[in-house]
Motif scaffolding. Structure first.
Motif, PDB file in Angstrom:
ATOM      1  N   ARG A 139       0.841  -1.208   0.000  1.00 10.96           N
ATOM      2  CA  ARG A 139       0.000   0.000   0.000  1.00 10.96           C
ATOM      3  C   ARG A 139       0.872   1.252   0.000  1.00 10.96           C
ATOM      4  O   ARG A 139       0.593   2.213  -0.724  1.00 10.96           O
ATOM      5  N   ARG A 140       1.951   1.238   0.788  1.00 16.38           N
ATOM      6  CA  ARG A 140       2.841   2.400   0.839  1.00 16.38           C
ATOM      7  C   ARG A 140       3.578   2.588  -0.490  1.00 16.38           C
ATOM      8  O   ARG A 140       3.785   3.716  -0.946  1.00 16.38           O
ATOM      9  N   VAL A 141       3.966   1.483  -1.107  1.00 18.17           N
ATOM     10  CA  VAL A 141       4.655   1.572  -2.392  1.00 18.17           C
ATOM     11  C   VAL A 141       3.743   2.186  -3.452  1.00 18.17           C
ATOM     12  O   VAL A 141       4.170   3.024  -4.262  1.00 18.17           O
ATOM     13  N   LEU A 142       2.471   1.793  -3.440  1.00 23.83           N
ATOM     14  CA  LEU A 142       1.543   2.266  -4.466  1.00 23.83           C
ATOM     15  C   LEU A 142       1.208   3.743  -4.326  1.00 23.83           C
ATOM     16  O   LEU A 142       0.668   4.342  -5.258  1.00 23.83           O
ATOM     17  N   VAL A 143       1.523   4.351  -3.185  1.00 24.39           N
ATOM     18  CA  VAL A 143       1.398   5.804  -3.063  1.00 24.39           C
ATOM     19  C   VAL A 143       2.287   6.487  -4.100  1.00 24.39           C
ATOM     20  O   VAL A 143       1.960   7.562  -4.619  1.00 24.39           O
ATOM     21  N   LEU A 144       3.394   5.847  -4.436  1.00 19.71           N
ATOM     22  CA  LEU A 144       4.335   6.420  -5.403  1.00 19.71           C
ATOM     23  C   LEU A 144       3.791   6.402  -6.819  1.00 19.71           C
ATOM     24  O   LEU A 144       4.392   6.991  -7.716  1.00 19.71           O
ATOM     25  N   MET A 145       2.650   5.738  -7.045  1.00 17.81           N
ATOM     26  CA  MET A 145       1.995   5.813  -8.361  1.00 17.81           C
ATOM     27  C   MET A 145       1.554   7.239  -8.662  1.00 17.81           C
ATOM     28  O   MET A 145       1.339   7.604  -9.823  1.00 17.81           O
ATOM     29  N   ALA A 146       1.429   8.061  -7.613  1.00 19.08           N
ATOM     30  CA  ALA A 146       1.018   9.458  -7.801  1.00 19.08           C
ATOM     31  C   ALA A 146       2.204  10.385  -8.022  1.00 19.08           C
ATOM     32  O   ALA A 146       2.027  11.604  -8.103  1.00 19.08           O
ATOM     33  N   SER A 147       3.417   9.855  -8.107  1.00 16.36           N
ATOM     34  CA  SER A 147       4.602  10.692  -8.301  1.00 16.36           C
ATOM     35  C   SER A 147       4.570  11.344  -9.674  1.00 16.36           C
ATOM     36  O   SER A 147       4.057  10.790 -10.650  1.00 16.36           O
ATOM     37  N   LYS A 148       5.142  12.552  -9.738  1.00 13.74           N
ATOM     38  CA  LYS A 148       5.232  13.244 -11.029  1.00 13.74           C
ATOM     39  C   LYS A 148       6.330  12.646 -11.907  1.00 13.74           C
ATOM     40  O   LYS A 148       6.407  12.943 -13.099  1.00 13.74           O
ATOM     41  N   HIS A 149       7.176  11.810 -11.307  1.00 12.65           N
ATOM     42  CA  HIS A 149       8.250  11.167 -12.062  1.00 12.65           C
ATOM     43  C   HIS A 149       7.766   9.803 -12.560  1.00 12.65           C
ATOM     44  O   HIS A 149       7.523   8.888 -11.772  1.00 12.65           O
ATOM     45  N   ALA A 150       7.625   9.688 -13.868  1.00  9.06           N
ATOM     46  CA  ALA A 150       7.059   8.458 -14.440  1.00  9.06           C
ATOM     47  C   ALA A 150       7.897   7.231 -14.089  1.00  9.06           C
ATOM     48  O   ALA A 150       7.358   6.149 -13.855  1.00  9.06           O
ATOM     49  N   PHE A 151       9.219   7.381 -14.039  1.00 14.03           N
ATOM     50  CA  PHE A 151      10.064   6.207 -13.770  1.00 14.03           C
ATOM     51  C   PHE A 151       9.806   5.647 -12.379  1.00 14.03           C
ATOM     52  O   PHE A 151       9.856   4.437 -12.161  1.00 14.03           O
ATOM     53  N   LEU A 152       9.493   6.530 -11.407  1.00 11.82           N
ATOM     54  CA  LEU A 152       9.216   6.054 -10.055  1.00 11.82           C
ATOM     55  C   LEU A 152       7.854   5.370  -9.986  1.00 11.82           C
ATOM     56  O   LEU A 152       7.698   4.320  -9.344  1.00 11.82           O
ATOM     57  N   ALA A 153       6.853   5.962 -10.652  1.00 11.89           N
ATOM     58  CA  ALA A 153       5.532   5.327 -10.691  1.00 11.89           C
ATOM     59  C   ALA A 153       5.613   3.948 -11.334  1.00 11.89           C
ATOM     60  O   ALA A 153       4.969   2.991 -10.887  1.00 11.89           O
ATOM     61  N   LEU A 154       6.419   3.819 -12.369  1.00  5.77           N
ATOM     62  CA  LEU A 154       6.577   2.525 -13.037  1.00  5.77           C
ATOM     63  C   LEU A 154       7.306   1.525 -12.143  1.00  5.77           C
ATOM     64  O   LEU A 154       7.010   0.333 -12.173  1.00  5.77           O
ATOM     65  N   CYS A 155       8.247   2.010 -11.334  1.00  6.40           N
ATOM     66  CA  CYS A 155       8.919   1.119 -10.378  1.00  6.40           C
ATOM     67  C   CYS A 155       7.911   0.561  -9.373  1.00  6.40           C
ATOM     68  O   CYS A 155       7.968  -0.620  -9.009  1.00  6.40           O
ATOM     69  N   ALA A 156       7.002   1.424  -8.901  1.00  7.56           N
ATOM     70  CA  ALA A 156       5.968   0.978  -7.963  1.00  7.56           C
ATOM     71  C   ALA A 156       5.059  -0.059  -8.623  1.00  7.56           C
ATOM     72  O   ALA A 156       4.708  -1.082  -8.017  1.00  7.56           O
ATOM     73  N   LEU A 157       4.683   0.202  -9.868  1.00  7.26           N
ATOM     74  CA  LEU A 157       3.829  -0.743 -10.594  1.00  7.26           C
ATOM     75  C   LEU A 157       4.562  -2.066 -10.834  1.00  7.26           C
ATOM     76  O   LEU A 157       3.967  -3.145 -10.715  1.00  7.26           O
ATOM     77  N   ARG A 158       5.843  -1.981 -11.140  1.00  7.38           N
ATOM     78  CA  ARG A 158       6.627  -3.189 -11.369  1.00  7.38           C
ATOM     79  C   ARG A 158       6.693  -4.049 -10.106  1.00  7.38           C
ATOM     80  O   ARG A 158       6.670  -5.276 -10.165  1.00  7.38           O
ATOM     81  N   PHE A 159       6.761  -3.390  -8.953  1.00  5.60           N
ATOM     82  CA  PHE A 159       6.783  -4.101  -7.676  1.00  5.60           C
ATOM     83  C   PHE A 159       5.490  -4.898  -7.494  1.00  5.60           C
ATOM     84  O   PHE A 159       5.507  -6.078  -7.144  1.00  5.60           O
ATOM     85  N   LYS A 160       4.354  -4.247  -7.777  1.00  6.04           N
ATOM     86  CA  LYS A 160       3.083  -4.958  -7.633  1.00  6.04           C
ATOM     87  C   LYS A 160       2.944  -6.061  -8.676  1.00  6.04           C
ATOM     88  O   LYS A 160       2.435  -7.147  -8.379  1.00  6.04           O
ATOM     89  N   ARG A 161       3.416  -5.784  -9.882  1.00  4.05           N
ATOM     90  CA  ARG A 161       3.328  -6.796 -10.943  1.00  4.05           C
ATOM     91  C   ARG A 161       4.128  -8.045 -10.574  1.00  4.05           C
ATOM     92  O   ARG A 161       3.699  -9.172 -10.855  1.00  4.05           O
ATOM     93  N   LYS A 162       5.278  -7.854  -9.928  1.00  2.82           N
ATOM     94  CA  LYS A 162       6.079  -8.994  -9.505  1.00  2.82           C
ATOM     95  C   LYS A 162       5.313  -9.821  -8.467  1.00  2.82           C
ATOM     96  O   LYS A 162       5.361 -11.057  -8.480  1.00  2.82           O
ATOM     97  N   ILE A 163       4.603  -9.144  -7.571  1.00  6.46           N
ATOM     98  CA  ILE A 163       3.816  -9.842  -6.550  1.00  6.46           C
ATOM     99  C   ILE A 163       2.685 -10.628  -7.192  1.00  6.46           C
ATOM    100  O   ILE A 163       2.456 -11.803  -6.884  1.00  6.46           O
ATOM    101  N   ILE A 164       1.952  -9.994  -8.098  1.00  7.02           N
ATOM    102  CA  ILE A 164       0.836 -10.669  -8.762  1.00  7.02           C
ATOM    103  C   ILE A 164       1.347 -11.849  -9.583  1.00  7.02           C
ATOM    104  O   ILE A 164       0.694 -12.899  -9.668  1.00  7.02           O
ATOM    105  N   GLY A 165       2.533 -11.694 -10.165  1.00  2.03           N
ATOM    106  CA  GLY A 165       3.096 -12.764 -10.984  1.00  2.03           C
ATOM    107  C   GLY A 165       3.355 -14.048 -10.215  1.00  2.03           C
ATOM    108  O   GLY A 165       3.446 -15.117 -10.812  1.00  2.03           O
ATOM    109  N   LEU A 166       3.457 -13.962  -8.894  1.00  2.00           N
ATOM    110  CA  LEU A 166       3.673 -15.162  -8.085  1.00  2.00           C
ATOM    111  C   LEU A 166       2.406 -16.003  -7.951  1.00  2.00           C
ATOM    112  O   LEU A 166       2.478 -17.174  -7.575  1.00  2.00           O
ATOM    113  N   LYS A 167       1.244 -15.401  -8.211  1.00  2.00           N
ATOM    114  CA  LYS A 167      -0.054 -16.089  -8.106  1.00  2.00           C
ATOM    115  C   LYS A 167      -0.218 -16.763  -6.731  1.00  2.00           C
ATOM    116  O   LYS A 167      -0.636 -17.911  -6.636  1.00  2.00           O
ATOM    117  N   ASP A 168       0.145 -16.011  -5.712  1.00  2.00           N
ATOM    118  CA  ASP A 168       0.109 -16.493  -4.333  1.00  2.00           C
ATOM    119  C   ASP A 168      -1.166 -15.961  -3.670  1.00  2.00           C
ATOM    120  O   ASP A 168      -1.378 -14.751  -3.586  1.00  2.00           O
TER     121      ASP A 168
END
Length: 781
Positions: A486-515
């Motif tokens: 939840r704290r990481v996804l706050v960074l989705m609101a960053s004005k820096h696209a590379f940081l927002a994408l890093c946050a999204l990549r973190f969640k995508r890695k979690i979802i990819g585990l299908k846990d």
């Protein structure tokens, strides 16, 4: 006992003017038939392989330096050096070289370094030597002019150097220096500065050995204090004698080693602080000075490394609790300088050096002198990097990644290093790593969003993403217990696209585990909300953010992650239903409805199972007949919607399964008629600009705020996410038509959105609903 007299190291000079160690061996000289001449041979002491085979060329200039070095060039950009362990061995080989070239072994160089022009050679034939003026105060200006005029000509430089060596001229000059200082003769001191500087540029080892001797070096430094370009002389001698005092923290018993340390420090000081920065034309003239320092350092490191008593005493005092703090600090400073000297070693020798330190106990010693954990010190240095580009932080993050990579951890007999280390890391270090992330995400948007902070948080997220992939339950417990996602996804609101994408990549890695542990955490905290918000705020822009978010939902659809599919449709369908330039979200909706149908009609699943058994458990004897009948059937002869039925299927008792299936087919035909209407309204020929809506229905707003209480879970009475509640994101009006595109041709009816999905997955229960009707049994209602 091994003969150490001929033991040598072979060096070559690289493009950066640094000496590369090519190995250690034993040198000999002898006639080599292939080279047609006397040659130098060096065989490796490890395996006897040939490290060097060099013909002694009669015209090559060989130089003897520091009594134990022989240096020469074999090509324009290929310099070689032999560093002898003992002076006697160097002298023997030097005599062989001089014998081949017909030279007196007393010389330190066998040939002129550079060929002169014919005019220079003719001019100097009549004066084989260079006559120096008498060393007097009145002639200092004349001497300075002679030195300056000799530098441009290689031959005159050589003759000047020989004259300075043979007449003991340098010591006479240094005597004049004392006279000039006593008389405060500034003009004479300026001339001496120019003379001594010119002697350095002669690039002659024999002269350096005189100038850097214990007797002369401080006077040489004194001469270089009186630069004519400066209004006041420098005070280098005062610094070296009063400020930079030598501290012998561990007694050095070898006087030769002690003298070598003093000499190297002072020569390094001359190079770095006393001599002016050489011009482009003068730089190569100081190459011998660089080599002098380099080989001195190599010798010092080797002598200290071989002195086990010295190193044992060093680490014993470092780890002794009785050692006072001032003494311990001196020991650490020595160890730091010792390690810095080791950088002159080549990679293989440097590895051996650090292995020696490791065996002597350097790591326990470092643990004693640190107030905090070493790994936390690394993390803090990474976090506090003041470089705007975070160059140091990037390197430290790579180091941390290596440390926490399970592939680098060893397995022991009773326990694994992996489990022990990761348990330690997550207990004592992870909170330090995530501190800047947690401090910056206390609100619904980053509290600091400058470029440097964004870069740092991106590095932290990169490491956390690596941990998600490689650390399994350690990182899972940490993420869920600390609500990290939840704290990481706050960074989705960053004005820096590379940081927002890093946050999204973190969640995508979690979802990819299908846990499902992760999935329940995501659903309970409504952690798709920041992603949907970012997707809607991105609008119709076709960029990396848009593609990455769509890919995440497409993964959920293709992998048929049922819990997340239901959660997304029940809570965010109204916000996403108008996105029709891709079929991802409509495909998710279809998945969701198929799940609901199976839940509402469990008998249907059993019927599908029966059909699958009938279809795939045919009698092998009828297989060829059936295939022939299938391929001989002309589709044009069939009525619209008619399907071919195999003979074996016709023999089954249709009455046993007719009633429930006919009702299902009636409902399906009704849906298909509605879907055909949608096809006419949907333009799939190109990408459309989506019309994103936050409004779900009149008088109802989308609930996209964070919901974490148990009473707001999907399915709870009256909750915004409850399926079927009026106006809720999960409610679907009865007149809502199915939006998946349908195509009809020649009696075939099938979904065309994702042809590789249902048809390729034999284990998917939805396969029965998406197969063309021509492959199903025909049932009349």
């Amino acid at each position: 006992m091994t003969d150490t007299r001929r033991r040598v190291k072979v060096y070559t000079l690289n493009e950066d003017r640094q000496w590369d160690d090519r190995g250690t061996g034993h040198v000999s000289s002898g006639y080599v038939e292939r080279l047609k001449g006397m040659s130098l041979l060096v065989r490796a002491e490890s395996d006897g392989s040939l490290l060097l085979e060099s013909k002694i060329n009669p015209n090559t200039a060989y130089q003897k330096q520091q009594d134990t070095l022989i240096v020469w060039s074999e090509a324009e950009n290929y310099d070689l050096a032999l560093s002898f362990q003992e002076k006697a061995g160097c002298d023997e080989i030097w005599e062989k070289i001089c014998q081949v070239q017909g030279k007196d072994p007393s010389v330190d160089i066998t040939q002129d370094l550079v060929d002169e022009s014919e005019e220079e050679r003719f001019d100097d034939m009549s004066s084989p030597g260079l006559e120096l003026p008498s060393c007097e105060l009145s002639r200092l200006e004349e001497i300075a002019e002679l030195v300056a005029s000799s530098l441009p000509s290689p031959l005159r430089r050589e003759k000047l150097a020989l004259a300075l060596e043979n007449e003991g001229y340098i010591k006479k000059l240094l005597e004049l220096f004392h006279v000039c200082e006593d008389l405060e003769n500034i003009e004479g001191l300026h001339h001496l500065y120019e003379i001594i500087k010119g002697i350095f540029l002669l690039n002659r080892t024999a002269l350096f050995e005189v100038m850097f001797s214990e007797e002369c070096i401080m006077d040489v430094i004194g001469c270089l204090e009186y630069d004519p370009a400066l209004s006041q002389p420098r005070k280098h001698r005062e610094f070296l004698t009063k400020t930079a005092k030598f501290k012998e923290v561990i007694p050095i018993s070898d006087p030769e080693l002690k003298q070598k340390i003093h000499q190297t420090y002072r020569v390094q000081y001359i190079q770095d602080m006393v001599l002016p920065t050489p011009s482009v034309f003068e730089e190569n003239m100081l190459s011998t000075l660089h080599s002098f320092i380099f080989f001195n350092k190599v010798e010092i490191v080797g002598m200290l490394q071989e002195d086990e008593k010295f190193l044992t005493d060093l680490f014993a005092q470092l780890t002794d609790e009785a050692t006072d703090e001032e003494k311990r600090q001196e020991l650490v400073n020595f160890l730091k300088e010792f390690c810095a000297f080791s950088q002159t070693l080549q990679p293989q020798n440097r590895d051996a050096f650090f292995k020696t330190l490791s065996n002597m106990g350097i790591l326990p010693a470092l643990e004693v002198i640190l107030d905090i954990l070493l790994i936390n010190l690394i993390i803090e240095h990474m976090i506090c990097d003041t470089d705007p580009e975070l160059g140091g932080a990037v390197q430290l993050m790579g180091l941390l990644r290596t440390l926490v990579d399970p592939e680098n951890m060893l397995a022991t007999a009773n326990k694994t290093e992996k489990t022990e280390f990761l348990g330690f890391f997550y207990k004592h270090c992870m909170h330090v790593l995530t501190a800047p992330l947690l401090a910056n995400t206390t609100e619904d948007k980053p509290s600091k969003d400058d470029f440097q902070t964004a870069q740092l948080l991106a590095l932290v997220l990169e490491l956390l993403t690596f941990c998600v992939e490689h650390h399994t339950y350690h990182i899972k417990n940490y993420i869920i217990n600390k609500d990290i996602l939840r704290r990481v996804l706050v960074l989705m609101a960053s004005k820096h696209a590379f940081l927002a994408l890093c946050a999204l990549r973190f969640k995508r890695k979690i979802i990819g585990l299908k846990d499902e542990f992760y999935n329940r955490y995501i659903m309970k905290s409504f952690l798709f909300e920041p992603v949907v918000k970012a997707f809607l705020n991105n609008g119709s822009r076709y960029n990396l953010m848009n593609s990455a978010i769509i890919e995440m939902f497409e993964f959920i659809r293709v992998e048929d992650i049922k819990s997340l599919t239901a959660h997304v449709i029940e809570n965010y369908w109204k916000a996403l239903e108008d996105v029709d330039y891709v079929q991802t979200f409509k495909g998710l909706k279809l998945r969701f409805e198929q799940q609901r149908e199976r839940q509402d009609n469990p008998k249907l699943d059993s019927m599908r199972s029966i059909l699958r058994n009938h279809r795939y458990r045919r009698d092998a004897r009828t297989l060829e007949d059936e295939e022939e009948m299938w391929f001989n059937t002309d589709e044009d002869d069939m009525e619209d919607g008619e399907a071919v039925v195999s003979p074996s299927d016709k023999t089954k008792n249709d009455d046993d399964i007719m009633d429930p299936i006919s009702k299902f087919m009636e409902r399906k035909k009704l849906k298909e008629s509605e879907e055909k209407e949608v096809l006419l309204k949907t333009n799939l020929s190109g990408r459309q600009s989506p019309s994103f809506k936050l409004s779900l229905s009149s008088g109802t707003k989308t609930n996209l705020t964070s919901q974490s209480s148990a009473t707001n879970l999907p399915g709870s009475p009256g909750s915004p996410g409850s399926p079927g509640s009026p106006g809720s994101p999960g409610s679907v009006p009865k007149n809502t038509s199915q939006t998946a595109a349908i195509t009809t041709k020649g009696g075939l009816v099938g979904l065309v959105d994702y042809p590789d999905d249902d048809e390729d997955d034999d284990e998917d229960e939805d396969k029965e609903d998406t197969l063309p009707l021509s492959k199903k049994a025909k049932f009349d209602s």
